[in-house]
Design a protein around this motif. Structure first.
Motif, PDB file in Angstrom:
ATOM      1  N   ARG A  18       0.825  -1.205   0.000  1.00 39.61           N
ATOM      2  CA  ARG A  18       0.000   0.000   0.000  1.00 39.61           C
ATOM      3  C   ARG A  18       0.865   1.264   0.000  1.00 39.61           C
ATOM      4  O   ARG A  18       0.571   2.234  -0.688  1.00 39.61           O
ATOM      5  N   LYS A  19       1.944   1.234   0.771  1.00 36.95           N
ATOM      6  CA  LYS A  19       2.824   2.403   0.831  1.00 36.95           C
ATOM      7  C   LYS A  19       3.581   2.573  -0.490  1.00 36.95           C
ATOM      8  O   LYS A  19       3.701   3.677  -1.006  1.00 36.95           O
ATOM      9  N   TYR A  20       4.080   1.496  -1.045  1.00 30.96           N
ATOM     10  CA  TYR A  20       4.846   1.548  -2.290  1.00 30.96           C
ATOM     11  C   TYR A  20       3.992   2.042  -3.461  1.00 30.96           C
ATOM     12  O   TYR A  20       4.437   2.837  -4.273  1.00 30.96           O
ATOM     13  N   THR A  21       2.752   1.569  -3.537  1.00 29.91           N
ATOM     14  CA  THR A  21       1.885   1.929  -4.666  1.00 29.91           C
ATOM     15  C   THR A  21       1.107   3.228  -4.439  1.00 29.91           C
ATOM     16  O   THR A  21       0.516   3.750  -5.376  1.00 29.91           O
ATOM     17  N   ASN A  22       1.085   3.734  -3.205  1.00 31.09           N
ATOM     18  CA  ASN A  22       0.256   4.894  -2.843  1.00 31.09           C
ATOM     19  C   ASN A  22      -1.207   4.635  -3.183  1.00 31.09           C
ATOM     20  O   ASN A  22      -1.926   5.520  -3.628  1.00 31.09           O
ATOM     21  N   ASN A  23      -1.635   3.400  -3.018  1.00 33.73           N
ATOM     22  CA  ASN A  23      -2.970   2.984  -3.434  1.00 33.73           C
ATOM     23  C   ASN A  23      -3.727   2.432  -2.231  1.00 33.73           C
ATOM     24  O   ASN A  23      -3.185   1.644  -1.466  1.00 33.73           O
ATOM     25  N   ARG A  24      -4.958   2.842  -2.093  1.00 36.32           N
ATOM     26  CA  ARG A  24      -5.816   2.318  -1.030  1.00 36.32           C
ATOM     27  C   ARG A  24      -6.580   1.081  -1.498  1.00 36.32           C
ATOM     28  O   ARG A  24      -7.338   0.508  -0.755  1.00 36.32           O
ATOM     29  N   ASP A  34      -7.268   9.207   8.325  1.00 34.86           N
ATOM     30  CA  ASP A  34      -7.069   7.772   8.176  1.00 34.86           C
ATOM     31  C   ASP A  34      -6.424   7.226   9.452  1.00 34.86           C
ATOM     32  O   ASP A  34      -5.299   7.578   9.779  1.00 34.86           O
ATOM     33  N   MET A  59       0.042   1.476  -9.336  1.00 31.82           N
ATOM     34  CA  MET A  59       0.835   2.605  -8.901  1.00 31.82           C
ATOM     35  C   MET A  59       0.036   3.894  -9.052  1.00 31.82           C
ATOM     36  O   MET A  59      -0.581   4.134 -10.074  1.00 31.82           O
ATOM     37  N   LYS A  60       0.077   4.726  -8.001  1.00 33.73           N
ATOM     38  CA  LYS A  60      -0.539   6.047  -8.033  1.00 33.73           C
ATOM     39  C   LYS A  60       0.504   7.060  -7.584  1.00 33.73           C
ATOM     40  O   LYS A  60       1.362   6.742  -6.759  1.00 33.73           O
ATOM     41  N   PRO A  61       0.437   8.272  -8.111  1.00 30.16           N
ATOM     42  CA  PRO A  61       1.441   9.261  -7.713  1.00 30.16           C
ATOM     43  C   PRO A  61       1.291   9.629  -6.240  1.00 30.16           C
ATOM     44  O   PRO A  61       0.179   9.708  -5.717  1.00 30.16           O
ATOM     45  N   GLY A  62       2.407   9.802  -5.589  1.00 29.22           N
ATOM     46  CA  GLY A  62       2.391  10.208  -4.181  1.00 29.22           C
ATOM     47  C   GLY A  62       2.634  11.703  -4.058  1.00 29.22           C
ATOM     48  O   GLY A  62       3.547  12.241  -4.665  1.00 29.22           O
TER      49      GLY A  62
END
Length: 178
Positions: free
Chosen positions: A33-39, A81, A174-177
């Motif tokens: 979750r942290k690596y992909t910035n995805n929930r 969160d 992957m999503k931009p952080g």
């Protein structure tokens, strides 16, 4: 969790205890979750409003979760969160989680669901962990006259402490952080 312990044991045979596997799964879930910035997929129809007292989540309606589900809890009106939790027990309008949770007057609890590609990717990552982690860094090995060639484990050829080929399933998530 991304996959239940019993579901994992259908794919991997190991004598490691359930509690150790559960800890590894939770750590891997947080890393991903942290690596992909995805929930990942939050299921809007599977959510409850609740309060948390003494580690017990008291919902305003019947709890739609089952044991082993990953839920995300947001705190209060500001929608901060509070984190991810794994459902431990369900009893009517209350449930408990495996992790420590603070008392909250108002919380929004929603189920998190992972795609089958993520589930199977995590299985492969854990399989690699159990079978090949101790060989990390060895590129080739010759027995006669004993020769060992080591490879570099750099950011170029690893992600999340795993070989790149095991982490390819994460690319679409992957999503931009910011």
């Amino acid at each position: 969790m991304i996959i239940s312990i019993s579901g994992l044991r259908e794919h991997i045979t190991t004598d490691i205890s359930d509690s150790v596997l559960e800890a590894r799964l939770q750590a891997l879930e947080m890393k991903i979750r942290k690596y992909t910035n995805n929930r990942f997929h939050q299921v809007p129809m599977v959510r409850v409003k609740a309060e948390v007292t003494g580690g017990v989540v008291n919902a305003l309606t019947n709890v739609p979760f089952k044991v082993g589900d990953t839920v995300q809890i947001t705190c209060g009106d500001s929608a901060i969160d509070c984190g991810l939790y794994t459902v431990k027990e369900v009893d009517g309008m209350t449930f408990t989680v495996n992790e420590e949770i603070l008392d909250l007057d108002f919380a929004d609890v929603i189920k998190v669901k992972y795609g089958m590609d993520v589930v199977l990717g995590v299985v492969e990552m854990l399989r690699w962990d159990l079978e090949k982690r101790d060989k990390v860094g060895i590129k080739s090995e010759t027995i006669s006259r004993h020769s060992v060639t080591y490879s570099d484990a750099t950011d170029f050829n690893t992600k999340l402490d795993y070989p790149n080929n095991l982490c390819g399933f994460l690319k679409p998530y992957m999503k931009p952080g910011f």
